[in-house]
Design a protein around this motif. Structure first.
Motif, PDB file in Angstrom:
ATOM      1  N   SER A 184       0.863  -1.172   0.000  1.00 44.27           N
ATOM      2  CA  SER A 184       0.000   0.000   0.000  1.00 44.27           C
ATOM      3  C   SER A 184       0.904   1.227   0.000  1.00 44.27           C
ATOM      4  CB  SER A 184      -0.905   0.019   1.240  1.00 44.27           C
ATOM      5  OG  SER A 184      -1.853  -1.033   1.200  1.00 44.27           O
ATOM      6  N   CYS A 185       0.490   2.277  -0.695  1.00 49.04           N
ATOM      7  CA  CYS A 185       1.283   3.504  -0.784  1.00 49.04           C
ATOM      8  C   CYS A 185       0.613   4.591   0.052  1.00 49.04           C
ATOM      9  CB  CYS A 185       1.404   3.955  -2.238  1.00 49.04           C
ATOM     10  SG  CYS A 185       2.309   5.508  -2.424  1.00 49.04           S
ATOM     11  N   LEU A 186       1.335   5.104   1.045  1.00 54.03           N
ATOM     12  CA  LEU A 186       0.792   6.138   1.921  1.00 54.03           C
ATOM     13  C   LEU A 186       0.789   7.508   1.243  1.00 54.03           C
ATOM     14  CD1 LEU A 186       2.333   5.204   5.389  1.00 54.03           C
ATOM     15  CD2 LEU A 186       0.116   4.566   4.422  1.00 54.03           C
ATOM     16  N   THR A 187       1.494   7.619   0.113  1.00 52.98           N
ATOM     17  CA  THR A 187       1.485   8.871  -0.644  1.00 52.98           C
ATOM     18  C   THR A 187       0.301   8.902  -1.609  1.00 52.98           C
ATOM     19  OG1 THR A 187       3.911   8.887  -0.527  1.00 52.98           O
ATOM     20  CG2 THR A 187       2.878  10.422  -2.074  1.00 52.98           C
ATOM     21  N   CYS A 188       0.107   7.804  -2.327  1.00 51.80           N
ATOM     22  CA  CYS A 188      -1.026   7.699  -3.258  1.00 51.80           C
ATOM     23  C   CYS A 188      -2.319   7.329  -2.541  1.00 51.80           C
ATOM     24  CB  CYS A 188      -0.752   6.623  -4.314  1.00 51.80           C
ATOM     25  SG  CYS A 188       0.729   6.887  -5.291  1.00 51.80           S
ATOM     26  N   ASP A 191      10.783   7.788 -11.745  1.00 51.92           N
ATOM     27  CA  ASP A 191      11.409   8.743 -10.819  1.00 51.92           C
ATOM     28  C   ASP A 191      10.379   9.488  -9.983  1.00 51.92           C
ATOM     29  OD1 ASP A 191      13.906   8.055 -11.724  1.00 51.92           O
ATOM     30  OD2 ASP A 191      13.995   9.651 -13.226  1.00 51.92           O
ATOM     31  N   ALA A 192       9.200   9.713 -10.548  1.00 56.93           N
ATOM     32  CA  ALA A 192       8.173  10.490  -9.850  1.00 56.93           C
ATOM     33  C   ALA A 192       7.551   9.721  -8.691  1.00 56.93           C
ATOM     34  CB  ALA A 192       7.078  10.906 -10.831  1.00 56.93           C
ATOM     35  N   LEU A 193       7.640   8.387  -8.725  1.00 53.85           N
ATOM     36  CA  LEU A 193       6.963   7.571  -7.716  1.00 53.85           C
ATOM     37  C   LEU A 193       7.902   6.847  -6.757  1.00 53.85           C
ATOM     38  CD1 LEU A 193       4.247   5.888  -9.995  1.00 53.85           C
ATOM     39  CD2 LEU A 193       4.031   7.973  -8.665  1.00 53.85           C
ATOM     40  N   LYS A 194       9.171   6.765  -7.098  1.00 56.82           N
ATOM     41  CA  LYS A 194      10.063   5.913  -6.318  1.00 56.82           C
ATOM     42  C   LYS A 194      10.328   6.426  -4.903  1.00 56.82           C
ATOM     43  CE  LYS A 194      14.393   7.801  -8.214  1.00 56.82           C
ATOM     44  NZ  LYS A 194      15.609   7.451  -8.996  1.00 56.82           N
ATOM     45  N   HIS A 195       9.978   7.685  -4.627  1.00 53.05           N
ATOM     46  CA  HIS A 195      10.173   8.228  -3.278  1.00 53.05           C
ATOM     47  C   HIS A 195       8.902   8.112  -2.431  1.00 53.05           C
ATOM     48  CE1 HIS A 195      14.103   9.667  -4.365  1.00 53.05           C
ATOM     49  NE2 HIS A 195      13.621  10.397  -5.352  1.00 53.05           N
ATOM     50  N   HIS A 196       7.858   7.518  -2.986  1.00 52.47           N
ATOM     51  CA  HIS A 196       6.628   7.328  -2.217  1.00 52.47           C
ATOM     52  C   HIS A 196       6.851   6.318  -1.096  1.00 52.47           C
ATOM     53  CE1 HIS A 196       3.561   8.853  -5.427  1.00 52.47           C
ATOM     54  NE2 HIS A 196       4.552   9.700  -5.208  1.00 52.47           N
ATOM     55  N   LYS A 197       6.081   6.448  -0.026  1.00 52.96           N
ATOM     56  CA  LYS A 197       6.249   5.569   1.129  1.00 52.96           C
ATOM     57  C   LYS A 197       5.367   4.333   0.980  1.00 52.96           C
ATOM     58  CE  LYS A 197       6.460   5.491   6.163  1.00 52.96           C
ATOM     59  NZ  LYS A 197       6.321   6.285   7.410  1.00 52.96           N
ATOM     60  N   LYS A 203      -5.680  14.778   3.035  1.00 54.96           N
ATOM     61  CA  LYS A 203      -4.249  14.570   2.835  1.00 54.96           C
ATOM     62  C   LYS A 203      -3.772  13.553   3.861  1.00 54.96           C
ATOM     63  CE  LYS A 203      -3.803  17.871  -0.288  1.00 54.96           C
ATOM     64  NZ  LYS A 203      -3.426  17.596  -1.698  1.00 54.96           N
ATOM     65  N   SER A 204      -2.642  12.899   3.572  1.00 57.32           N
ATOM     66  CA  SER A 204      -2.129  11.885   4.486  1.00 57.32           C
ATOM     67  C   SER A 204      -1.673  12.515   5.798  1.00 57.32           C
ATOM     68  CB  SER A 204      -0.964  11.118   3.839  1.00 57.32           C
ATOM     69  OG  SER A 204       0.084  11.990   3.499  1.00 57.32           O
ATOM     70  N   LEU A 205      -1.927  11.811   6.905  1.00 53.64           N
ATOM     71  CA  LEU A 205      -1.530  12.286   8.230  1.00 53.64           C
ATOM     72  C   LEU A 205      -0.043  12.011   8.425  1.00 53.64           C
ATOM     73  CD1 LEU A 205      -4.604  10.855  10.183  1.00 53.64           C
ATOM     74  CD2 LEU A 205      -4.231  13.230   9.487  1.00 53.64           C
ATOM     75  N   GLU A 206       0.750  13.060   8.498  1.00 58.44           N
ATOM     76  CA  GLU A 206       2.207  12.912   8.587  1.00 58.44           C
ATOM     77  C   GLU A 206       2.797  13.537   9.845  1.00 58.44           C
ATOM     78  OE1 GLU A 206       4.307  13.891   4.917  1.00 58.44           O
ATOM     79  OE2 GLU A 206       2.368  14.058   3.911  1.00 58.44           O
ATOM     80  N   ILE A 207       2.032  14.377  10.537  1.00 59.66           N
ATOM     81  CA  ILE A 207       2.551  15.144  11.660  1.00 59.66           C
ATOM     82  C   ILE A 207       1.705  14.872  12.907  1.00 59.66           C
ATOM     83  CG2 ILE A 207       3.053  17.466  12.531  1.00 59.66           C
ATOM     84  CD1 ILE A 207       4.837  16.651  10.230  1.00 59.66           C
TER      85      ILE A 207
END
Length: 242
Positions: A114-118, A134-140, A158-162
């Motif tokens: 599962s991708c937490l960015t997408c 390259d656009a997706l490889k940094h996704h978590k 938006k994803s909860l990051e903080i």
């Protein structure tokens, strides 16, 4: 030998739209291949022309020509498959309880990540752009998670990051600038690690407390047994033995 290699590569000739072996295969400029009918139907139903696998968008609709070489390879593959013993049922289809791929159409494959960015889950086939582009490889990427919606901010989606320590609340980056200015904040992962350490320390304290209680209980039982024995000896007129 060649036939055996073709059998081993059968998954490489699978259309990511219908999940079947490619029929009248066409290869588009980004390098991915699909059934001619599958891709035509996909583009006819969409307002833009993009690759269903890597999501690359084309400014003009590419002309679709059958990949002759790939088609010949698939013909040999099918002939080899027909002359071989039936293969066991695919183990990649999602079963009850599995997380399904969000991008499979028809019968869905089991998600492997599962991708937490997408905020979406992917099977092995649809996950490849996250490793290649390259656009997706940094996704978590994380293990398949069926509760991705719970990780979205209800207000901004938006994803909860903080984690806001001031309000004791998980927030997204939009929340940081719109409602939590000057608050004490840390990354969600940092807060999770701190909470795990605190929980571990609390569990250790509870374990020590239980061990102390068990020790006290054993000593109490031993004392009560000794008192019982002494009482019985006193009734018999026998001297107590220490």
């Amino acid at each position: 030998m060649a036939e055996a290699q073709l059998c081993g590569l059968q998954d490489e000739f699978t259309c990511s739209e219908c999940l079947g072996t490619l029929t009248d295969p066409v290869t588009i400029p980004c390098g991915h291949s699909f059934c001619l009918k599958c891709l035509t139907d996909c583009w006819d139903q969409s307002q833009e022309c993009s690759c269903p696998q890597c999501r690359h968008t084309f400014t003009t609709r590419p002309e679709l020509n059958r990949n002759t070489l790939l088609n010949e390879v698939i013909k040999k593959l099918k002939k080899t498959t027909l002359s071989s013993p039936p293969a066991p049922p695919s183990q990649n289809y999602a079963c009850p309880g599995d997380v399904e791929c969000d991008f499979c159409t028809g019968k869905k494959f089991r998600a492997v990540k599962s991708c937490l960015t997408c905020m979406a889950s992917y099977c092995q086939i649809h996950l490849q752009p996250h490793y290649e582009g390259d656009a997706l490889k940094h996704h978590k990427l994380v293990d398949p998670d069926r509760n991705l919606k719970e990780k979205l901010c209800e207000k901004h989606q938006k994803s909860l990051e903080i984690f806001c320590k001031t309000d004791d609340l998980c927030i997204c980056m939009m929340c940081v600038v719109t409602g939590h200015k000057n608050h004490e904040m840390v990354e969600l992962e940092t807060e999770r690690e701190d909470k795990e350490k605190q929980l571990g320390a609390t569990l250790s304290d509870i374990k020590r407390g239980l061990e102390e209680r068990e020790k006290t209980l054993k000593e109490t039982r031993r004392t009560m047994e000794e008192m019982k024995v002494r009482g019985e000896l006193s009734k018999r007129g026998e001297p107590n033995q220490k």
